[in-house]
Design an enzyme around this catalytic site. Sequence first.
Site, PDB file in Angstrom:
ATOM      1  N   HIS A  74      46.552  38.614  32.669  1.00 55.17           N
ATOM      2  CA  HIS A  74      47.902  38.652  33.220  1.00 55.17           C
ATOM      3  C   HIS A  74      48.640  39.926  32.791  1.00 55.17           C
ATOM      4  CE1 HIS A  74      47.672  33.962  33.265  1.00 55.17           C
ATOM      5  NE2 HIS A  74      46.913  34.520  34.188  1.00 55.17           N
ATOM      6  N   GLU A  96      54.925  27.973  25.620  1.00 55.86           N
ATOM      7  CA  GLU A  96      54.078  27.826  26.808  1.00 55.86           C
ATOM      8  C   GLU A  96      54.571  26.693  27.706  1.00 55.86           C
ATOM      9  OE1 GLU A  96      51.751  29.749  27.792  1.00 55.86           O
ATOM     10  OE2 GLU A  96      50.887  30.789  26.052  1.00 55.86           O
ATOM     11  N   HIS A 120      47.917  26.278  29.457  1.00 58.17           N
ATOM     12  CA  HIS A 120      48.015  26.658  28.048  1.00 58.17           C
ATOM     13  C   HIS A 120      48.820  25.627  27.256  1.00 58.17           C
ATOM     14  CE1 HIS A 120      47.503  31.105  29.495  1.00 58.17           C
ATOM     15  NE2 HIS A 120      46.448  30.346  29.716  1.00 58.17           N
ATOM     16  N   THR A 132      51.630  37.647  23.806  1.00 60.39           N
ATOM     17  CA  THR A 132      51.020  36.321  23.709  1.00 60.39           C
ATOM     18  C   THR A 132      49.514  36.427  23.515  1.00 60.39           C
ATOM     19  OG1 THR A 132      51.030  36.191  26.133  1.00 60.39           O
ATOM     20  CG2 THR A 132      52.807  35.073  24.967  1.00 60.39           C
ATOM     21  N   TRP A 174      38.541  27.584  33.544  1.00 61.55           N
ATOM     22  CA  TRP A 174      38.473  26.486  32.573  1.00 61.55           C
ATOM     23  C   TRP A 174      39.677  25.561  32.733  1.00 61.55           C
ATOM     24  CZ3 TRP A 174      42.386  25.753  29.010  1.00 61.55           C
ATOM     25  CH2 TRP A 174      43.246  26.841  28.790  1.00 61.55           C
ATOM     26  N   ASP A 179      43.169  34.628  29.147  1.00 64.33           N
ATOM     27  CA  ASP A 179      44.070  34.525  30.301  1.00 64.33           C
ATOM     28  C   ASP A 179      45.235  35.505  30.156  1.00 64.33           C
ATOM     29  OD1 ASP A 179      42.554  32.499  31.377  1.00 64.33           O
ATOM     30  OD2 ASP A 179      44.004  30.898  30.993  1.00 64.33           O
ATOM     31  N   GLU A 180      45.821  35.528  28.961  1.00 68.30           N
ATOM     32  CA  GLU A 180      46.999  36.369  28.750  1.00 68.30           C
ATOM     33  C   GLU A 180      46.670  37.860  28.946  1.00 68.30           C
ATOM     34  OE1 GLU A 180      49.554  34.782  28.756  1.00 68.30           O
ATOM     35  OE2 GLU A 180      49.602  33.079  27.375  1.00 68.30           O
ATOM     36  N   GLU A 189      48.994  29.614  33.786  1.00 65.12           N
ATOM     37  CA  GLU A 189      49.738  29.517  32.537  1.00 65.12           C
ATOM     38  C   GLU A 189      49.989  28.059  32.138  1.00 65.12           C
ATOM     39  OE1 GLU A 189      51.065  31.683  30.335  1.00 65.12           O
ATOM     40  OE2 GLU A 189      50.277  33.504  31.241  1.00 65.12           O
ATOM     41  N   GLU A 218      53.055  39.408  28.026  1.00 62.84           N
ATOM     42  CA  GLU A 218      51.675  38.925  28.179  1.00 62.84           C
ATOM     43  C   GLU A 218      50.776  39.508  27.099  1.00 62.84           C
ATOM     44  OE1 GLU A 218      50.821  36.548  29.955  1.00 62.84           O
ATOM     45  OE2 GLU A 218      51.897  36.483  31.836  1.00 62.84           O
TER      46      GLU A 218
END
Length: 332
Positions: A204, A76, A118, A171, A33, A200-201, A115, A168
Amino acid sequence: MSIYNVRKEVMLLIEKDVDRYMDQYLIPVEKIWQPSDFLPDSQSDNFYDEIKELRELAKDLPDDFWVTLVGDTITEEALPTYESWLMQLDGVHRQDGEYQENGWAKWIRHWTGEENRHGDILNKYLYLSGRINMREVEISTHHLINDGFDIGTSHDPYRNFVYTSFQELATYISHNNVARIAKQYGAKNIAKMCKIIAGDEMRHHLAYCEFVRRIFEVDASEMMLAVQYMFKLKIVMPAHFLRESGDAIGKLFEPFSDAAQRLGVYTAFDYIDIMEKLIGMWKIDQITGLTPEAEKARDFIMKFPSRMRRISERIRIPEHGPQFKWLIPATV
């Protein structure tokens, strides 16, 4: 062989699998995305209507929500600090400066690329919401990058991977809870944004946990000592130097943290839960072949969350925070 050289050897061993980890834990640019997928389309005839709806949905969100969201956004957006810090790790940095063919440097650049989106999407949302003094936010971001940060890990990859595994997940929890609260207030657009950032976090987090697990397989005692060191040191948040215009370094972090705790976005108990999750993921209690010093470290690690929980139960958060320069009062 020195500890420094052992760490470099271990990093080179894991580096052989970096391409596989990138396929497993990162998503190609063309498939992942992008911020514009979730923001009003400036090329659409409905652009202004979409902005009006976004602002209407945002008007009832409380001040603590905005403080938390701004703090998360600034954190971020301080990404240049984090990338430059990771590039200096033992086993990542190369004396000849040949980063392009370095697997770890490639991982860090691609992780940074994911990252970076974000802060981009959150910044644009804040700008469109009409609730935020963006110049003050930009000043805070500028300061945070200028001030850097000291997380106490030096260039040790073992300690740094403990830190990133923790952060990670922290977050993920924060963005996921912001999404939940936004949804409760009917702010569906920011809820979607934060939910997808949280995804995403989590990916990771799983990647950095895997790096630690691999190190435990080949250098268990030193990895155990690194975990103990980071738990004992206390894992500070990336925004611990947060400030507004005219402030001393770090003055704003505690009020920001208090707002997140009042809102239930990220609390002292979340911090402890993360430690317990990491202990379970790495199966700390089952690791064998440790030196006597590492065995003592394991005992400390296993007992530490309970000690922290007892301390956290006595913490009292102020009912109200200071007036943040970031916020513009809501209009009726």
